[in-house]
Design a protein around this motif. Structure first.
Motif, PDB file in Angstrom:
ATOM      1  N   GLN A  86      -1.497   6.213  -2.399  1.00  0.00           N
ATOM      2  CA  GLN A  86      -0.774   5.539  -3.475  1.00  0.00           C
ATOM      3  C   GLN A  86      -0.728   6.393  -4.738  1.00  0.00           C
TER       4      GLN A  86
ATOM      5  N   LYS B  84       3.275   1.736  -2.181  1.00  0.00           N
ATOM      6  CA  LYS B  84       3.852   1.846  -3.521  1.00  0.00           C
ATOM      7  C   LYS B  84       2.985   2.717  -4.417  1.00  0.00           C
TER       8      LYS B  84
ATOM      9  N   LYS C  30       0.752   3.805  -7.195  1.00  0.00           N
ATOM     10  CA  LYS C  30      -0.213   3.125  -8.061  1.00  0.00           C
ATOM     11  C   LYS C  30      -0.717   4.069  -9.149  1.00  0.00           C
TER      12      LYS C  30
ATOM     13  N   TYR D 213       0.816  -1.218   0.000  1.00  0.00           N
ATOM     14  CA  TYR D 213       0.000   0.000   0.000  1.00  0.00           C
ATOM     15  C   TYR D 213       0.848   1.266   0.000  1.00  0.00           C
TER      16      TYR D 213
END
Length: 282
Positions: free
Chosen positions: A144, A83, A85, A81
């Motif tokens: 993210q 990282k 996105k 979570y």
């Protein structure tokens, strides 16, 4: 006599009994005072114990909350979570999103906390890697999500120097490129990189509307005008200018061109005047 003696003894006995009663009352009073004092001290000690217990409880609760937050933060740091996105790139015009990702090395899957903590170094490296990046702001927009706000050095055109093609940027820097765009063509600057850089920096000061009206710029110095450049406009006019002052003087081009009856030459080297191509007064 015996009656008098008896009366005296009775009186003494009464006094002694009264004295004993007083002592007994005083002793009882002292006993009560001692008990009251002990009770007061006991209550005070009990209050101190309660207050200490509450204070210790608050201290323990604060430590529990602190360590819980630290634990949650550590779990977030190592979890998926944390990282990237979603990555949004804004403000780019000549640069593509892929180019910005490549120069910053920011891409989906990278730890977001690593990007944020190292953002200053990332920005400096990206600007060195690609001169088109004038400035960059990295924003965390979600758990993210990151947003990269790019400010570019405008791409003004291309120049061929020593058989290499260079992109000419608005800050005067040159960047080797393999393709020529449809911007300004810089000619006859081969071997005169400093003159090209100065010219580009001057033209970079112009409003896009004026800059986009330039077709090409040619470096043609003379003995009288060692810094002369000739600018060929897309509307058919030709401008003679000094490469050190062209950015300021060419800002008046729209007004000068609007007063010309026919296409011709606008000379901005010393002062500013214009004449048509067919004019004999040159």
């Amino acid at each position: 006599m015996e009656n008098n003696k008896s009366a005296v003894e009775h009186h003494k006995y009464s006094e002694r009994l009264t004295e004993l009663e007083k002592r007994s009352v005083a002793a009882q009073q002292r006993q009560r005072n001692k008990k009251s004092a002990k009770a007061h001290i006991g209550n005070k000690i009990h209050g101190i114990k309660v207050k200490r217990y509450v204070s210790n409880g608050e201290r323990v609760l604060k430590l529990v909350i602190l360590f819980s937050l630290i634990l949650l933060l550590m779990l977030y740091i190592i979890s998926p979570y944390s990282k990237v996105k979603n990555l949004e790139v804004k403000g780019n015009h000549d640069l593509t999103k892929v180019q910005v990702e490549k120069e910053t090395k920011i891409y989906p899957g990278r730890f977001i906390w690593g990007v944020y903590l190292g953002r200053h170094q990332i920005i400096n490296d990206a600007k060195k890697q690609n001169p088109q990046i004038k400035n960059l702001v990295i924003k965390v927009t979600g758990p993210q999500s990151l947003q990269l706000v790019v400010k570019e050095n405008a791409l003004l055109g291309t120049a061929v120097m020593n058989n290499d093609t260079y992109a000419v940027l608005a800050n005067g820097q040159l960047q080797r490129t393999k393709t020529a765009d449809n911007g300004i063509a810089y000619k006859r600057f081969d071997g005169h990189q400093e003159a090209l850089a100065t010219t580009a920096a001057q033209l970079g000061k112009l409003k896009p509307a004026i800059r986009n009206g330039i077709s090409s710029v040619s470096y043609q110095p003379t003995k009288e005008y060692p810094d002369r450049i000739i600018i060929y406009m897309r509307d058919g006019n030709t401008v003679y200018a000094d490469l050190n002052t062209v950015g300021d003087k060419l800002a008046y081009y729209p007004a000068i061109a609007a007063n010309m009856k026919d296409k011709g030459v606008i000379d901005l080297q010393v002062g500013a005047y214009s004449y048509s191509y067919d004019s004999k007064d040159k």
